[in-house]
Design a protein around this motif. Sequence first.
Motif, PDB file in Angstrom:
ATOM      1  N   SER A  32     -96.598 -24.901 -99.615  1.00 36.41           N
ATOM      2  CA  SER A  32     -97.291 -26.233 -99.673  1.00 36.41           C
ATOM      3  C   SER A  32     -97.661 -27.056-100.635  1.00 36.41           C
ATOM      4  N   ILE A  37    -101.400 -29.883-101.846  1.00 35.67           N
ATOM      5  CA  ILE A  37    -102.313 -28.982-101.613  1.00 35.67           C
ATOM      6  C   ILE A  37    -102.039 -27.957-102.674  1.00 35.67           C
ATOM      7  N   ARG A  89    -114.523 -25.854 -99.940  1.00 37.33           N
ATOM      8  CA  ARG A  89    -113.456 -26.258 -98.700  1.00 37.33           C
ATOM      9  C   ARG A  89    -113.666 -27.500 -98.058  1.00 37.33           C
ATOM     10  N   PHE A  92    -110.811 -30.086 -98.256  1.00 37.52           N
ATOM     11  CA  PHE A  92    -109.731 -29.426 -97.347  1.00 37.52           C
ATOM     12  C   PHE A  92    -109.826 -29.635 -95.909  1.00 37.52           C
ATOM     13  N   THR A  96    -107.737 -32.105 -93.669  1.00 39.66           N
ATOM     14  CA  THR A  96    -106.755 -31.878 -92.394  1.00 39.66           C
ATOM     15  C   THR A  96    -107.245 -32.406 -91.315  1.00 39.66           C
ATOM     16  N   TRP A 101    -101.996 -34.402 -95.550  1.00 38.15           N
ATOM     17  CA  TRP A 101    -101.068 -33.586 -95.928  1.00 38.15           C
ATOM     18  C   TRP A 101     -99.801 -33.555 -94.879  1.00 38.15           C
ATOM     19  N   ASN A 127    -100.684 -19.173 -95.298  1.00 34.27           N
ATOM     20  CA  ASN A 127    -101.558 -20.469 -95.539  1.00 34.27           C
ATOM     21  C   ASN A 127    -102.388 -20.750 -94.400  1.00 34.27           C
ATOM     22  N   ASP A 129    -103.355 -23.980 -93.883  1.00 38.16           N
ATOM     23  CA  ASP A 129    -103.234 -25.512 -94.041  1.00 38.16           C
ATOM     24  C   ASP A 129    -102.809 -25.946 -92.748  1.00 38.16           C
ATOM     25  N   SER A 149    -106.610 -20.425 -89.538  1.00 37.95           N
ATOM     26  CA  SER A 149    -106.359 -21.848 -89.687  1.00 37.95           C
ATOM     27  C   SER A 149    -107.790 -22.624 -90.086  1.00 37.95           C
ATOM     28  N   SER A 151    -107.701 -25.700 -89.367  1.00 30.61           N
ATOM     29  CA  SER A 151    -107.888 -26.783 -88.387  1.00 30.61           C
ATOM     30  C   SER A 151    -108.600 -26.721 -87.174  1.00 30.61           C
TER      31      SER A 151
END
Length: 321
Positions: A32, A37, A89, A92, A96, A101, A127, A129, A149, A151
Amino acid sequence: MRVAPVDIAGLAKLILSPECKSIAVLTGAGVSVASGIPDFRSPGGMYDTLCPDLITATPAQRNAMKHEPMAVVTWEMFEQNSFPYMEVRRPFILGTKNHQWKATIAHRFFELLHVKTNKLTRIFTQNIDGLDHQCKKIPTEKIVNVHGSISSASCEGCGTKMDFVKFCEAVETNIKDIYNPESGPKESTPILCGNCKKPLVKPTTVLFGRSLPSQFFERVQEDLPNLDLLIVAGTSLVVSPANSLCYSVPQSTVRVIVNQEPVGEELGIDYSPESTHDFFAQGKCDDVFLELIIALGWLDDLNVKDLPPSSAKLVQENTAN
């Protein structure tokens, strides 16, 4: 008996050969990096750039993070104080939400591997991401998020889920931005679970000290006995039990390591010229997988519009040549 290839052309031949029917992939942060990232352990990564003095924490907690940056993603720390994890975080999480990304050439190779050969048995990604899930042609059940995750969100205490958009709104208003102090609130305030009222809501990532999803162990038992090829990409292979895939595959399984330096020698990976079990494809993940895509004749199937800028540029340079 299958023999490990000695170059990328040989790997392409193995992938297309009838003796290779089942392929699994174990990925780490390296796949990634081209998306923008940063990984954890390399210079410029999260552990390298961590600034405990900017984080909302007690002096003892800051000393723990200075001594071991990994402390910020442990259950022990989060249970005591959720702010270090949430503040580190924050970019990130919000990135997301905003689809900041894009999946890289490496991710798109895995997608092409499924579409072109139907031999992709599983992607075990360490990962968090979620970039694998941007590859919509890969069935969701073929992707195992070993460490969860970022997300989605839920309470680490009682397990109650929280709508991700609402969670991100709470992050914006409640969690200070340690990287850009002029943005966001001046001080962090707790994000409470709607059910148990505890400040334990976070992305559904697996903290160190917590159990991995049962899906990981179930798929390992299901997939590994009949595996013909294991591709290990962009991972330091220092985190268990994900790294157990390397020594749990049958002796007949060919292992391919895609990384900038040798990893996993203590796990039995053989980097000697005499190795018939392992092949080291040295280099950055996007470079190696683009070379493999070209060797397989799949370059025309890559859509540069789906790639991050650095990956798209790499494809365009190779197309021009």
